[in-house]
Scaffold this motif. Structure first.
Motif, PDB file in Angstrom:
ATOM      1  N   VAL A  17       0.878  -1.179   0.000  1.00 42.19           N
ATOM      2  CA  VAL A  17       0.000   0.000   0.000  1.00 42.19           C
ATOM      3  C   VAL A  17       0.907   1.218   0.000  1.00 42.19           C
ATOM      4  CG1 VAL A  17      -1.709   1.328   1.273  1.00 42.19           C
ATOM      5  CG2 VAL A  17      -1.894  -1.158   1.195  1.00 42.19           C
ATOM      6  N   TYR A  18       0.989   1.886  -1.129  1.00 43.68           N
ATOM      7  CA  TYR A  18       1.904   3.018  -1.284  1.00 43.68           C
ATOM      8  C   TYR A  18       1.133   4.333  -1.368  1.00 43.68           C
ATOM      9  CZ  TYR A  18       5.223  -0.650  -2.635  1.00 43.68           C
ATOM     10  OH  TYR A  18       6.014  -1.769  -2.663  1.00 43.68           O
ATOM     11  N   GLY A  19       1.745   5.382  -0.860  1.00 43.35           N
ATOM     12  CA  GLY A  19       1.159   6.705  -0.960  1.00 43.35           C
ATOM     13  C   GLY A  19       1.470   7.348  -2.293  1.00 43.35           C
ATOM     14  N   PRO A  20       0.842   8.487  -2.600  1.00 45.44           N
ATOM     15  CA  PRO A  20       1.088   9.186  -3.864  1.00 45.44           C
ATOM     16  C   PRO A  20       2.560   9.545  -4.058  1.00 45.44           C
ATOM     17  CG  PRO A  20      -0.846  10.081  -2.759  1.00 45.44           C
ATOM     18  CD  PRO A  20      -0.192   9.157  -1.780  1.00 45.44           C
ATOM     19  N   GLY A  21       3.254   9.875  -2.957  1.00 40.31           N
ATOM     20  CA  GLY A  21       4.669  10.230  -3.075  1.00 40.31           C
ATOM     21  C   GLY A  21       5.513   9.080  -3.574  1.00 40.31           C
TER      22      GLY A  21
ATOM     23  N   THR B  81       5.664  -3.371  -7.139  1.00 43.72           N
ATOM     24  CA  THR B  81       6.020  -1.966  -7.316  1.00 43.72           C
ATOM     25  C   THR B  81       4.770  -1.119  -7.068  1.00 43.72           C
ATOM     26  OG1 THR B  81       5.421  -1.901  -9.663  1.00 43.72           O
ATOM     27  CG2 THR B  81       7.662  -2.644  -9.112  1.00 43.72           C
ATOM     28  N   PRO B  82       4.916   0.189  -6.864  1.00 46.84           N
ATOM     29  CA  PRO B  82       3.721   1.030  -6.680  1.00 46.84           C
ATOM     30  C   PRO B  82       2.739   0.929  -7.843  1.00 46.84           C
ATOM     31  CG  PRO B  82       5.664   2.214  -5.962  1.00 46.84           C
ATOM     32  CD  PRO B  82       6.163   0.950  -6.600  1.00 46.84           C
ATOM     33  N   LEU B  83       3.268   0.857  -9.066  1.00 45.15           N
ATOM     34  CA  LEU B  83       2.388   0.728 -10.229  1.00 45.15           C
ATOM     35  C   LEU B  83       1.759  -0.654 -10.267  1.00 45.15           C
ATOM     36  CD1 LEU B  83       1.637   2.728 -12.433  1.00 45.15           C
ATOM     37  CD2 LEU B  83       3.349   1.666 -13.910  1.00 45.15           C
ATOM     38  N   GLY B  84       2.539  -1.679  -9.939  1.00 45.62           N
ATOM     39  CA  GLY B  84       2.009  -3.032  -9.891  1.00 45.62           C
ATOM     40  C   GLY B  84       0.959  -3.181  -8.811  1.00 45.62           C
ATOM     41  N   ALA B  85       1.167  -2.499  -7.673  1.00 45.95           N
ATOM     42  CA  ALA B  85       0.199  -2.561  -6.580  1.00 45.95           C
ATOM     43  C   ALA B  85      -1.145  -1.978  -7.015  1.00 45.95           C
ATOM     44  CB  ALA B  85       0.735  -1.808  -5.367  1.00 45.95           C
ATOM     45  N   LEU B  86      -1.103  -0.863  -7.758  1.00 46.21           N
ATOM     46  CA  LEU B  86      -2.354  -0.283  -8.260  1.00 46.21           C
ATOM     47  C   LEU B  86      -3.084  -1.278  -9.154  1.00 46.21           C
ATOM     48  CD1 LEU B  86      -1.504   3.430  -9.197  1.00 46.21           C
ATOM     49  CD2 LEU B  86      -2.949   2.608  -7.344  1.00 46.21           C
TER      50      LEU B  86
ATOM     51  N   LEU C 297      -8.903  -4.945 -17.969  1.00 48.10           N
ATOM     52  CA  LEU C 297      -7.892  -4.978 -16.911  1.00 48.10           C
ATOM     53  C   LEU C 297      -7.036  -6.236 -17.005  1.00 48.10           C
ATOM     54  CD1 LEU C 297      -9.686  -3.609 -13.719  1.00 48.10           C
ATOM     55  CD2 LEU C 297      -7.871  -2.534 -15.043  1.00 48.10           C
ATOM     56  N   ALA C 298      -7.653  -7.375 -17.325  1.00 47.30           N
ATOM     57  CA  ALA C 298      -6.894  -8.618 -17.474  1.00 47.30           C
ATOM     58  C   ALA C 298      -5.905  -8.495 -18.625  1.00 47.30           C
ATOM     59  CB  ALA C 298      -7.841  -9.795 -17.709  1.00 47.30           C
ATOM     60  N   SER C 299      -6.352  -7.900 -19.731  1.00 46.81           N
ATOM     61  CA  SER C 299      -5.468  -7.717 -20.885  1.00 46.81           C
ATOM     62  C   SER C 299      -4.338  -6.743 -20.560  1.00 46.81           C
ATOM     63  CB  SER C 299      -6.274  -7.186 -22.080  1.00 46.81           C
ATOM     64  OG  SER C 299      -7.317  -8.077 -22.418  1.00 46.81           O
ATOM     65  N   LEU C 300      -4.683  -5.655 -19.862  1.00 48.07           N
ATOM     66  CA  LEU C 300      -3.677  -4.672 -19.482  1.00 48.07           C
ATOM     67  C   LEU C 300      -2.647  -5.284 -18.540  1.00 48.07           C
ATOM     68  CD1 LEU C 300      -2.803  -1.705 -19.674  1.00 48.07           C
ATOM     69  CD2 LEU C 300      -4.260  -1.223 -17.702  1.00 48.07           C
ATOM     70  N   HIS C 301      -3.107  -6.148 -17.631  1.00 48.42           N
ATOM     71  CA  HIS C 301      -2.201  -6.810 -16.694  1.00 48.42           C
ATOM     72  C   HIS C 301      -1.205  -7.687 -17.443  1.00 48.42           C
ATOM     73  CE1 HIS C 301      -1.105  -8.229 -12.689  1.00 48.42           C
ATOM     74  NE2 HIS C 301      -1.091  -9.464 -13.170  1.00 48.42           N
ATOM     75  N   VAL C 302      -1.693  -8.437 -18.425  1.00 45.87           N
ATOM     76  CA  VAL C 302      -0.806  -9.301 -19.215  1.00 45.87           C
ATOM     77  C   VAL C 302       0.183  -8.464 -20.025  1.00 45.87           C
ATOM     78  CG1 VAL C 302      -0.726 -10.958 -21.124  1.00 45.87           C
ATOM     79  CG2 VAL C 302      -2.463 -11.192 -19.336  1.00 45.87           C
ATOM     80  N   LEU C 303      -0.298  -7.383 -20.622  1.00 52.87           N
ATOM     81  CA  LEU C 303       0.577  -6.514 -21.414  1.00 52.87           C
ATOM     82  C   LEU C 303       1.652  -5.870 -20.537  1.00 52.87           C
ATOM     83  CD1 LEU C 303      -2.008  -4.771 -23.776  1.00 52.87           C
ATOM     84  CD2 LEU C 303      -0.307  -6.494 -24.401  1.00 52.87           C
ATOM     85  N   ALA C 304       1.263  -5.479 -19.306  1.00 49.00           N
ATOM     86  CA  ALA C 304       2.238  -4.878 -18.396  1.00 49.00           C
ATOM     87  C   ALA C 304       3.323  -5.881 -18.023  1.00 49.00           C
ATOM     88  CB  ALA C 304       1.534  -4.376 -17.139  1.00 49.00           C
ATOM     89  N   VAL C 305       2.931  -7.125 -17.784  1.00 53.08           N
ATOM     90  CA  VAL C 305       3.915  -8.164 -17.461  1.00 53.08           C
ATOM     91  C   VAL C 305       4.859  -8.373 -18.646  1.00 53.08           C
ATOM     92  CG1 VAL C 305       4.215 -10.631 -17.005  1.00 53.08           C
ATOM     93  CG2 VAL C 305       2.472  -9.336 -15.765  1.00 53.08           C
ATOM     94  N   LEU C 306       4.300  -8.438 -19.850  1.00 52.80           N
ATOM     95  CA  LEU C 306       5.137  -8.610 -21.045  1.00 52.80           C
ATOM     96  C   LEU C 306       6.097  -7.440 -21.217  1.00 52.80           C
ATOM     97  CD1 LEU C 306       2.517  -9.995 -23.601  1.00 52.80           C
ATOM     98  CD2 LEU C 306       4.361 -11.250 -22.471  1.00 52.80           C
ATOM     99  N   PHE C 307       5.621  -6.222 -20.927  1.00 56.52           N
ATOM    100  CA  PHE C 307       6.483  -5.039 -21.033  1.00 56.52           C
ATOM    101  C   PHE C 307       7.664  -5.137 -20.077  1.00 56.52           C
ATOM    102  CE2 PHE C 307       7.580  -0.854 -19.250  1.00 56.52           C
ATOM    103  CZ  PHE C 307       8.062  -0.235 -20.393  1.00 56.52           C
ATOM    104  N   TYR C 308       7.374  -5.505 -18.823  1.00 55.91           N
ATOM    105  CA  TYR C 308       8.447  -5.592 -17.834  1.00 55.91           C
ATOM    106  C   TYR C 308       9.411  -6.735 -18.148  1.00 55.91           C
ATOM    107  CZ  TYR C 308       6.905  -2.021 -14.555  1.00 55.91           C
ATOM    108  OH  TYR C 308       6.606  -0.813 -13.970  1.00 55.91           O
ATOM    109  N   VAL C 309       8.890  -7.826 -18.682  1.00 54.53           N
ATOM    110  CA  VAL C 309       9.740  -8.979 -18.972  1.00 54.53           C
ATOM    111  C   VAL C 309      10.569  -8.747 -20.228  1.00 54.53           C
ATOM    112  CG1 VAL C 309       9.733 -11.415 -19.658  1.00 54.53           C
ATOM    113  CG2 VAL C 309       8.265 -10.638 -17.780  1.00 54.53           C
ATOM    114  N   LEU C 310       9.920  -8.276 -21.303  1.00 56.01           N
ATOM    115  CA  LEU C 310      10.602  -8.160 -22.594  1.00 56.01           C
ATOM    116  C   LEU C 310      11.378  -6.862 -22.766  1.00 56.01           C
ATOM    117  CD1 LEU C 310       7.767  -9.590 -24.886  1.00 56.01           C
ATOM    118  CD2 LEU C 310       9.753 -10.802 -23.937  1.00 56.01           C
ATOM    119  N   ILE C 311      10.870  -5.765 -22.225  1.00 55.52           N
ATOM    120  CA  ILE C 311      11.505  -4.461 -22.435  1.00 55.52           C
ATOM    121  C   ILE C 311      12.422  -4.082 -21.271  1.00 55.52           C
ATOM    122  CG2 ILE C 311      11.109  -2.010 -22.912  1.00 55.52           C
ATOM    123  CD1 ILE C 311      10.149  -3.953 -25.113  1.00 55.52           C
TER     124      ILE C 311
END
Length: 236
Positions: free
Chosen positions: A83-87, A106-111, A167-181
């Motif tokens: 649970v992360y704050g805006p900062g 990560t804060p973005l992953g937590a969201l 959201l499910a598609s975005l979650h998969v795309l985010a994982v692919l971004f972090y893994v591949l990029i």
């Protein structure tokens, strides 16, 4: 050597120390939920309503378990660990991540995690009160007003369904971004439970993942499955 001792050994300081981040119950929950959501979407789109309900009850049990495990699970599976704050979010987006951001979510992953859990809770809840007036009605429809049934049905069949898919598609795309990029290993830790923690993170407390915690998780899930079964039994 006990599971706790193994986890402590893996967390020993040093460059790239391996740490037990994701306990077994969290890993099983993650993959079970992923499979169940795909099944729920597929059966819903194809009109296989009996299976849609069965998978929906499974998702309900999983979500109830995750709610409890968020307070009783391993160190990095608890809600308090991500649970992360805006900062913190702003610092992470600017490239000034705190060392803890490189261990659990990560804060973005937590969201993303909270958004997926929230929309799934809403989708399951509305499904329990939905009625298509043809062949499928949720087990809680007779306990709420017709107005609520109408709103729940409209949301479940329209906005809710597409938000879950998005959201499910975005979650998969985010994982692919972090893994591949970004070359971050996200999938392997969710399989093995261990993560290579950067040395700059210092001594990192591992998640508890011993026999006692796994038995606790099994008991909790059995209780959650019992609640889901009881709710399903209300369907007429």
């Amino acid at each position: 050597m006990t599971d706790t001792s193994v986890a402590a050994f893996r967390a020993a300081p040093g460059p790239g120390a391996r740490t037990r981040v994701w306990d077994l119950p969290t890993r099983l929950f993650h993959w079970a939920l992923a499979i169940a959501v795909v099944g729920m979407i597929g059966t819903g789109l194809n009109g296989a309503m009996e299976w849609h309900f069965r998978i929906g009850y499974t998702v309900l049990a999983l979500l109830l378990f995750r709610l409890l495990w968020g307070f009783m699970g391993g160190r990095w599976s608890r809600f308090g660990a991500f649970v992360y704050g805006p900062g913190s979010l702003a610092a992470y987006l600017r490239g000034r991540a705190h060392p803890d951001h490189l261990i659990g979510h990560t804060p973005l992953g937590a969201l993303s995690v909270f958004a997926v859990l929230a929309i799934l809770v809403l989708q399951v809840a509305t499904g329990l009160m939905a009625d298509d007036e043809i062949s499928a009605s949720g087990p809680l429809t007779r306990f709420v007003s017709g107005e609520i049934v109408g709103m729940a049905t409209g949301w479940h069949k329209a906005q809710g369904k597409w938000i879950v898919i998005a959201l499910a598609s975005l979650h998969v795309l985010a994982v692919l971004f972090y893994v591949l990029i970004k070359r971050h290993r996200l999938v392997r830790p969710m399989v093995s439970g261990d993560k290579l923690v950067p040395s700059e993170s210092g001594q990192v407390a591992p998640s508890r993942d011993d026999a006692a915690s796994r038995w606790l998780a099994l008991v909790l899930f059995a209780l959650c499955a019992g609640v889901a079964w009881w709710i399903s039994s209300l369907r007429v």
